[in-house]
Motif scaffolding. Structure first.
Motif, mmCIF file in Angstrom:
data_model
loop_
_atom_site.group_PDB
_atom_site.id
_atom_site.type_symbol
_atom_site.label_atom_id
_atom_site.label_comp_id
_atom_site.label_asym_id
_atom_site.label_seq_id
_atom_site.Cartn_x
_atom_site.Cartn_y
_atom_site.Cartn_z
ATOM 1 N N ILE A 21 0.826 -1.204 0.000
ATOM 2 C CA ILE A 21 0.000 0.000 0.000
ATOM 3 C C ILE A 21 0.866 1.262 0.000
ATOM 4 O O ILE A 21 0.711 2.152 -0.842
ATOM 5 C CB ILE A 21 -0.949 -0.002 1.208
ATOM 6 N N LEU A 22 1.802 1.359 0.935
ATOM 7 C CA LEU A 22 2.576 2.589 1.086
ATOM 8 C C LEU A 22 3.563 2.798 -0.062
ATOM 9 O O LEU A 22 3.693 3.914 -0.581
ATOM 10 C CB LEU A 22 3.321 2.574 2.419
ATOM 11 N N LEU B 229 3.479 1.474 -3.200
ATOM 12 C CA LEU B 229 2.752 1.747 -4.446
ATOM 13 C C LEU B 229 2.087 3.119 -4.410
ATOM 14 O O LEU B 229 2.018 3.809 -5.438
ATOM 15 C CB LEU B 229 1.707 0.657 -4.695
ATOM 16 N N LEU B 230 1.611 3.527 -3.237
ATOM 17 C CA LEU B 230 1.001 4.850 -3.120
ATOM 18 C C LEU B 230 2.035 5.946 -3.344
ATOM 19 O O LEU B 230 1.756 6.948 -4.021
ATOM 20 C CB LEU B 230 0.354 5.004 -1.743
ATOM 21 N N GLY B 231 3.234 5.758 -2.806
ATOM 22 C CA GLY B 231 4.295 6.732 -3.032
ATOM 23 C C GLY B 231 4.706 6.807 -4.496
ATOM 24 O O GLY B 231 4.882 7.894 -5.055
ATOM 25 N N PHE C 195 2.819 5.909 -7.071
ATOM 26 C CA PHE C 195 1.678 6.449 -7.811
ATOM 27 C C PHE C 195 1.626 7.968 -7.684
ATOM 28 O O PHE C 195 1.361 8.679 -8.666
ATOM 29 C CB PHE C 195 0.386 5.829 -7.285
ATOM 30 N N PHE C 196 1.898 8.477 -6.497
ATOM 31 C CA PHE C 196 1.908 9.919 -6.272
ATOM 32 C C PHE C 196 2.978 10.585 -7.146
ATOM 33 O O PHE C 196 2.748 11.635 -7.751
ATOM 34 C CB PHE C 196 2.164 10.191 -4.791
ATOM 35 N N PHE D 96 7.297 6.088 1.805
ATOM 36 C CA PHE D 96 6.163 6.982 1.550
ATOM 37 C C PHE D 96 6.509 8.419 1.929
ATOM 38 O O PHE D 96 6.224 9.357 1.172
ATOM 39 C CB PHE D 96 4.947 6.500 2.341
ATOM 40 N N SER E 33 8.919 9.827 -0.630
ATOM 41 C CA SER E 33 8.252 10.118 -1.893
ATOM 42 C C SER E 33 7.502 11.443 -1.821
ATOM 43 O O SER E 33 7.570 12.263 -2.759
ATOM 44 C CB SER E 33 7.295 8.984 -2.262
#
Length: 227
Positions: free
Chosen positions: A11-12, A14-16, A18-19, A198, A201
């Motif tokens: 989650i963290l 991939l979220l970073g 993606f951001f 995260f 990022s």
């Protein structure tokens, strides 16, 4: 049980990423549609005028060669650093001792064999692609260095517009290589947990935003010059 521990990493991290991808997609849109609002777009315009100025003035051939040589040196240094870091990561992965030792004190996220291997391989790939783009940048800038000194003749296909496009390709490849390098650096803390990735990022995107976009006061002056 191992997959439950991986949830935080997935989650963290991939979220970073993606951001960061969303930010660069938005930046690319701005460069294409509002180039004078970004430092990249301004640099593209300035480099184009610079190429025309260098070609029209035979006395500035040495200046052109030295400037492009400095650009090649910068790309070479970044490519060297990237491949050295790749070699270091490859040595850690293939070492005889367990690469889980630095992760024994990890508070958050998984640190099993599969996840540890995934972390190192992901970081390794980013550094490898950074090396690739910097190497391609050297090729195009070196080609521009050769073309910019060719005599201007009606039969010469190396027009100023063509030379500026070649130089722009090299500059954009260098920019992509730098961004991949920065992303790889933000992924390095993943060895100690996904939370740091995260946070790095978010910090990286915030820093790049302040560097990529022109402040409102300066933007007005740039628009006046552009008009």
């Amino acid at each position: 049980m191992e997959w439950r521990k991986c949830y935080l990493d997935v989650i963290l991290v991939l979220l970073g990423l993606f951001f960061s991808m969303v930010y660069h997609a938005w930046l690319w849109h701005k460069v294409k549609n509002q180039p004078l609002s970004t430092t990249i777009g301004i640099d593209v315009t300035v480099r184009r005028f610079w190429v025309f100025a260098m070609i029209d003035n035979d006395k500035k051939n040495i200046v052109a060669v030295q400037t492009l040589r400095n650009a090649i040196t910068g790309s070479t240094q970044m490519a060297t650093i990237s491949i050295l870091l790749c070699s270091g990561l490859a040595a850690v992965i293939s070492s005889t001792y367990s690469i889980e030792k630095p992760l024994n004190d990890t508070i958050f996220g998984a640190h099993g064999e599969f996840m540890v291997a995934l972390k190192y391989v992901t970081i390794l790939l980013f550094f490898l692609f950074s090396f690739l783009f910097h190497s391609l940048s050297i090729i195009f800038v070196d080609q521009a260095n050769f073309l910019i000194n060719t005599p201007q003749d009606p039969k010469n296909v190396a027009t100023p517009d063509y030379v500026s496009k070649v130089l722009e390709k090299g500059s954009m490849l260098n920019t992509v290589g730098n961004r991949l390098f920065y992303t790889a650096l933000s992924l390095l803390p993943w060895i100690f947990g996904p939370v740091l990735v995260f946070l790095c990022s978010i910090t990286l995107v915030s820093l790049l935003y302040n560097l990529d976009f022109v402040p409102p006061t300066r933007k007005g002056k740039v628009n006046e010059i552009g008009n």
